[in-house]
Design a protein around this motif. Structure first.
Motif, PDB file in Angstrom:
ATOM      1  N   ALA A 163     -38.171 -68.823  36.842  1.00 39.84           N
ATOM      2  CA  ALA A 163     -37.634 -68.001  37.754  1.00 39.84           C
ATOM      3  C   ALA A 163     -37.088 -68.548  39.165  1.00 39.84           C
ATOM      4  O   ALA A 163     -35.972 -67.952  39.506  1.00 39.84           O
ATOM      5  N   ASP A 164     -37.597 -69.558  39.428  1.00 36.08           N
ATOM      6  CA  ASP A 164     -36.982 -70.457  40.679  1.00 36.08           C
ATOM      7  C   ASP A 164     -35.645 -70.657  40.546  1.00 36.08           C
ATOM      8  O   ASP A 164     -34.988 -71.029  41.532  1.00 36.08           O
ATOM      9  N   GLU A 165     -35.126 -70.988  39.169  1.00 33.67           N
ATOM     10  CA  GLU A 165     -33.988 -71.724  39.066  1.00 33.67           C
ATOM     11  C   GLU A 165     -32.774 -70.524  38.730  1.00 33.67           C
ATOM     12  O   GLU A 165     -31.508 -70.956  38.703  1.00 33.67           O
ATOM     13  N   ILE A 166     -33.268 -69.135  38.644  1.00 33.84           N
ATOM     14  CA  ILE A 166     -32.321 -68.371  38.615  1.00 33.84           C
ATOM     15  C   ILE A 166     -32.114 -67.554  39.689  1.00 33.84           C
ATOM     16  O   ILE A 166     -33.004 -66.565  40.090  1.00 33.84           O
ATOM     17  N   THR A 167     -30.934 -67.804  40.500  1.00 33.39           N
ATOM     18  CA  THR A 167     -30.949 -67.075  41.861  1.00 33.39           C
ATOM     19  C   THR A 167     -30.765 -65.706  41.716  1.00 33.39           C
ATOM     20  O   THR A 167     -31.480 -64.696  42.454  1.00 33.39           O
ATOM     21  N   ASP A 168     -30.177 -64.994  40.918  1.00 33.63           N
ATOM     22  CA  ASP A 168     -29.876 -63.442  40.475  1.00 33.63           C
ATOM     23  C   ASP A 168     -29.887 -63.218  39.169  1.00 33.63           C
ATOM     24  O   ASP A 168     -28.755 -63.515  38.515  1.00 33.63           O
ATOM     25  N   PRO A 169     -30.949 -62.606  38.456  1.00 36.59           N
ATOM     26  CA  PRO A 169     -30.805 -62.327  37.015  1.00 36.59           C
ATOM     27  C   PRO A 169     -29.731 -61.359  36.635  1.00 36.59           C
ATOM     28  O   PRO A 169     -29.427 -60.988  35.663  1.00 36.59           O
ATOM     29  N   GLN A 170     -29.090 -60.735  37.752  1.00 36.14           N
ATOM     30  CA  GLN A 170     -28.064 -59.734  37.537  1.00 36.14           C
ATOM     31  C   GLN A 170     -26.547 -60.063  37.813  1.00 36.14           C
ATOM     32  O   GLN A 170     -25.917 -59.543  38.032  1.00 36.14           O
ATOM     33  N   ASP A 171     -26.721 -61.536  37.738  1.00 35.13           N
ATOM     34  CA  ASP A 171     -25.419 -62.208  37.867  1.00 35.13           C
ATOM     35  C   ASP A 171     -25.310 -63.578  36.752  1.00 35.13           C
ATOM     36  O   ASP A 171     -24.851 -64.552  37.169  1.00 35.13           O
ATOM     37  N   LEU A 172     -25.589 -62.949  35.430  1.00 34.39           N
ATOM     38  CA  LEU A 172     -25.420 -63.947  34.413  1.00 34.39           C
ATOM     39  C   LEU A 172     -24.525 -63.558  33.226  1.00 34.39           C
ATOM     40  O   LEU A 172     -24.731 -62.420  32.970  1.00 34.39           O
ATOM     41  N   SER A 173     -23.845 -64.557  32.681  1.00 33.08           N
ATOM     42  CA  SER A 173     -22.865 -64.287  31.693  1.00 33.08           C
ATOM     43  C   SER A 173     -23.564 -64.468  30.553  1.00 33.08           C
ATOM     44  O   SER A 173     -24.121 -65.557  30.082  1.00 33.08           O
ATOM     45  N   LEU A 174     -23.198 -63.558  29.473  1.00 27.05           N
ATOM     46  CA  LEU A 174     -23.827 -63.506  27.972  1.00 27.05           C
ATOM     47  C   LEU A 174     -22.541 -63.426  27.030  1.00 27.05           C
ATOM     48  O   LEU A 174     -21.735 -62.940  27.366  1.00 27.05           O
ATOM     49  N   ARG A 175     -22.541 -64.496  26.115  1.00 28.71           N
ATOM     50  CA  ARG A 175     -21.544 -64.597  25.069  1.00 28.71           C
ATOM     51  C   ARG A 175     -21.865 -64.870  23.645  1.00 28.71           C
ATOM     52  O   ARG A 175     -23.049 -65.508  23.691  1.00 28.71           O
ATOM     53  N   LEU A 176     -21.393 -64.351  22.925  1.00 25.83           N
ATOM     54  CA  LEU A 176     -21.623 -64.428  21.466  1.00 25.83           C
ATOM     55  C   LEU A 176     -20.640 -64.821  20.546  1.00 25.83           C
ATOM     56  O   LEU A 176     -19.652 -63.870  20.794  1.00 25.83           O
ATOM     57  N   THR A 219     -21.658 -59.549  31.059  1.00 28.89           N
ATOM     58  CA  THR A 219     -22.551 -59.866  32.289  1.00 28.89           C
ATOM     59  C   THR A 219     -23.683 -58.921  32.366  1.00 28.89           C
ATOM     60  O   THR A 219     -23.610 -57.710  32.397  1.00 28.89           O
ATOM     61  N   THR A 220     -24.762 -59.372  33.136  1.00 27.01           N
ATOM     62  CA  THR A 220     -25.927 -58.775  33.142  1.00 27.01           C
ATOM     63  C   THR A 220     -25.889 -57.471  34.421  1.00 27.01           C
ATOM     64  O   THR A 220     -26.509 -56.816  34.911  1.00 27.01           O
ATOM     65  N   ALA A 221     -24.689 -57.973  35.148  1.00 27.95           N
ATOM     66  CA  ALA A 221     -24.336 -56.929  36.276  1.00 27.95           C
ATOM     67  C   ALA A 221     -24.099 -55.494  35.763  1.00 27.95           C
ATOM     68  O   ALA A 221     -24.135 -54.654  36.477  1.00 27.95           O
ATOM     69  N   GLU A 222     -23.773 -55.481  34.235  1.00 26.04           N
ATOM     70  CA  GLU A 222     -23.583 -54.123  33.788  1.00 26.04           C
ATOM     71  C   GLU A 222     -24.875 -53.436  33.268  1.00 26.04           C
ATOM     72  O   GLU A 222     -25.005 -52.404  32.853  1.00 26.04           O
ATOM     73  N   GLN A 223     -26.018 -54.012  33.601  1.00 22.00           N
ATOM     74  CA  GLN A 223     -27.191 -53.312  33.090  1.00 22.00           C
ATOM     75  C   GLN A 223     -27.349 -52.199  33.844  1.00 22.00           C
ATOM     76  O   GLN A 223     -27.264 -51.947  35.198  1.00 22.00           O
ATOM     77  N   ILE A 224     -28.004 -51.160  33.381  1.00 20.38           N
ATOM     78  CA  ILE A 224     -28.078 -49.669  33.890  1.00 20.38           C
ATOM     79  C   ILE A 224     -29.345 -49.883  34.395  1.00 20.38           C
ATOM     80  O   ILE A 224     -29.522 -49.134  35.486  1.00 20.38           O
ATOM     81  N   PHE A 225     -30.411 -50.461  34.130  1.00 24.20           N
ATOM     82  CA  PHE A 225     -31.695 -50.786  34.762  1.00 24.20           C
ATOM     83  C   PHE A 225     -31.733 -52.246  34.874  1.00 24.20           C
ATOM     84  O   PHE A 225     -31.951 -52.760  33.868  1.00 24.20           O
ATOM     85  N   PRO A 226     -31.924 -52.813  35.996  1.00 28.01           N
ATOM     86  CA  PRO A 226     -31.821 -54.191  36.258  1.00 28.01           C
ATOM     87  C   PRO A 226     -33.374 -54.616  35.873  1.00 28.01           C
ATOM     88  O   PRO A 226     -34.011 -54.027  35.906  1.00 28.01           O
TER      89      PRO A 226
END
Length: 285
Positions: free
Chosen positions: A192-205, A216-223
């Protein structure tokens, strides 16, 4: 730290990916990457010190299978409909509380292992997700900040789903979520110390090279912190438990007809910022 497990299925050994991208053997320090290790700050400190000293032996990564980065998983808890854009694409109302279901730990496979299309499946779907790994026992937490404080690290998860089994066959979602190989995890458990903000991550598939999900995790309804807090009011979360936190828009179920569900021979690739990349070839079960 980027922790991982390498070797044949069922016989993986613990390893670390150092800052230069070299794979390092941890088997002389710890037995496995699991909940017991994540709850042991002294053991984690010894790993950090050994990594910084440069004394860990290197491993030859050529031809070496990467397994799930976590062994002896207690439970996999999943959050459904947790992205605003995914709710919109499926025509669902954003939930007022997190939608919770479980996946059996035996659905978890390595990040590049084969995914099996279930027998009789016509609607096997893809879902890139941020996985949260618990590092401290969490029960009746009072705040999202407390929730984040109980997170040991993060990983890429592929919440493979069979939509007909999930939605059209009656009962709960479990039938469409628990088929074998339906939860590739890894390649790394990033602390966890390497991830500054888990609500600022890009996801691609991608499917067969075509980008399907770009969110992006910024779109999460429940962070993340709120998800951990919420779940701790209904179940005890233990070190080594995994939470799949939902998927952004771009799944096959949300596409126009004919919906491009997965078939044997398809190749799925997925990644999350800082957490690595997966690649799976699909075969018939």
């Amino acid at each position: 730290m980027k922790l991982l497990r390498v070797g044949t299925a069922g016989a993986e050994r613990p390893a670390l990916l150092d800052a230069e991208g070299t794979l390092r053997d941890l088997s002389g320090l710890v037995d496995d990457i699991d909940g017991a290790l994540l709850a042991d700050e002294d053991a984690l400190g010894r790993i950090r010190a050994a990594a910084e000293s440069g004394g860990l032996p290197a491993l030859d990564a050529a031809g070496l299978r990467i397994g799930p980065p976590l062994g002896r998983i207690g439970k996999v808890v999943c959050i459904g409909l947790n992205y605003h854009d995914h709710a919109r694409e499926t025509g669902a109302e954003p939930p007022s509380e997190p939608v919770v279901f479980l996946k059996a730990p035996d659905t978890v496979v390595g990040p590049d292992d084969t995914v099996l299309v279930p027998r009789g499946s016509v609607k096997t779907d893809w879902e890139v997700e941020l996985a949260v790994v618990i590092g401290r026992t969490a029960r009746y937490l009072d705040s999202a900040a407390e929730g984040l404080a109980h997170v040991a690290g993060y990983a890429v998860a592929h919440d493979v789903s069979e939509r007909e089994f999930q939605i059209e066959r009656g009962g709960t979602w479990d039938k469409g979520k628990n088929c074998e190989t339906f939860n590739p995890l890894g390649p790394w458990l990033v602390t966890a110390d390497e991830i500054t903000d888990p609500q600022d991550l890009s996801l691609r598939l991608w499917v067969n090279g075509e980008l399907k999900q770009d969110g992006t995790t910024a779109e999460q309804i429940f962070p993340v912190g709120e998800v951990v807090r919420y779940l701790s009011r209904f179940m005890t979360l233990y070190p080594g438990d995994v939470i799949n936190t939902g998927t952004p828009a771009g799944v096959a179920m949300g596409a126009p007809e004919p919906k491009p569900y997965l078939r044997a021979g398809d190749v799925v690739e997925l990644e999350i910022t800082g957490l690595g990349r997966q690649r799976q070839e699909l075969k018939d079960a």
